[in-house]
Design a protein around this motif. Sequence first.
Motif, PDB file in Angstrom:
ATOM      1  N   LEU A   1      40.731  41.910  40.108  1.00 13.93           N
ATOM      2  CA  LEU A   1      40.087  41.932  41.428  1.00 13.93           C
ATOM      3  C   LEU A   1      38.572  42.066  41.292  1.00 13.93           C
ATOM      4  O   LEU A   1      37.818  41.389  42.000  1.00 13.93           O
ATOM      5  CB  LEU A   1      40.640  43.079  42.277  1.00 13.93           C
ATOM      6  CG  LEU A   1      42.042  42.872  42.826  1.00 13.93           C
ATOM      7  CD1 LEU A   1      42.545  44.159  43.471  1.00 13.93           C
ATOM      8  CD2 LEU A   1      42.069  41.734  43.814  1.00 13.93           C
TER       9      LEU A   1
ATOM     10  N   ARG B   1      42.402  37.023  46.119  1.00 16.17           N
ATOM     11  CA  ARG B   1      42.545  38.481  46.030  1.00 16.17           C
ATOM     12  C   ARG B   1      43.901  38.929  46.566  1.00 16.17           C
ATOM     13  O   ARG B   1      44.539  39.805  45.981  1.00 16.17           O
ATOM     14  CB  ARG B   1      41.422  39.160  46.793  1.00 16.17           C
ATOM     15  CG  ARG B   1      40.093  39.018  46.114  1.00 16.17           C
ATOM     16  CD  ARG B   1      39.009  39.788  46.864  1.00 16.17           C
ATOM     17  NE  ARG B   1      37.739  39.159  46.584  1.00 16.17           N
ATOM     18  CZ  ARG B   1      36.899  38.706  47.477  1.00 16.17           C
ATOM     19  NH1 ARG B   1      37.143  38.875  48.759  1.00 16.17           N
ATOM     20  NH2 ARG B   1      35.783  38.123  47.124  1.00 16.17           N
TER      21      ARG B   1
ATOM     22  N   THR C   1      45.257  44.733  37.281  1.00 17.58           N
ATOM     23  CA  THR C   1      45.074  44.205  38.637  1.00 17.58           C
ATOM     24  C   THR C   1      43.685  44.540  39.160  1.00 17.58           C
ATOM     25  O   THR C   1      42.989  43.681  39.714  1.00 17.58           O
ATOM     26  CB  THR C   1      46.156  44.758  39.580  1.00 17.58           C
ATOM     27  OG1 THR C   1      47.440  44.390  39.077  1.00 17.58           O
ATOM     28  CG2 THR C   1      45.988  44.228  40.991  1.00 17.58           C
TER      29      THR C   1
ATOM     30  N   VAL D   1      46.797  40.962  44.455  1.00 18.21           N
ATOM     31  CA  VAL D   1      47.339  42.241  44.904  1.00 18.21           C
ATOM     32  C   VAL D   1      48.856  42.174  45.050  1.00 18.21           C
ATOM     33  O   VAL D   1      49.573  43.074  44.593  1.00 18.21           O
ATOM     34  CB  VAL D   1      46.673  42.678  46.244  1.00 18.21           C
ATOM     35  CG1 VAL D   1      47.409  43.843  46.865  1.00 18.21           C
ATOM     36  CG2 VAL D   1      45.220  43.042  46.003  1.00 18.21           C
TER      37      VAL D   1
END
Length: 106
Positions: A77, A43, A73, A47
């Motif tokens: 996620l 993660r 994005t 990011v």
Amino acid sequence: MPLDDAERSVLAETERSLAADDPSFARRWHRASGRGGRATRIRLVVVVVGLLLIVGLFWLGLPGQALLIVLLTVGVLLGVGWRPRLPQSLRDELTPPAPRAPDPGA
């Protein structure tokens, strides 16, 4: 010193019963023990790469493509298991009330 099979099975049973008795403690323990570290690193990489792309696209004067990267994005996620945490007050508002038990005196 490694555990033998009997000790491993006792430990596994203890972990299962603890998780059944107190799921929130089991989640915290799981995170603290480092078992959930790989997903956290994935993660974090998503990011960071997303932010770099967004900043670069804005720098190049391409805000439309930056918006697409934001959406991509967030989608990635969500795909790797991230769930946004809502404040407790908002969670209470969004959670439907539990059904009421029938009144035995009625």
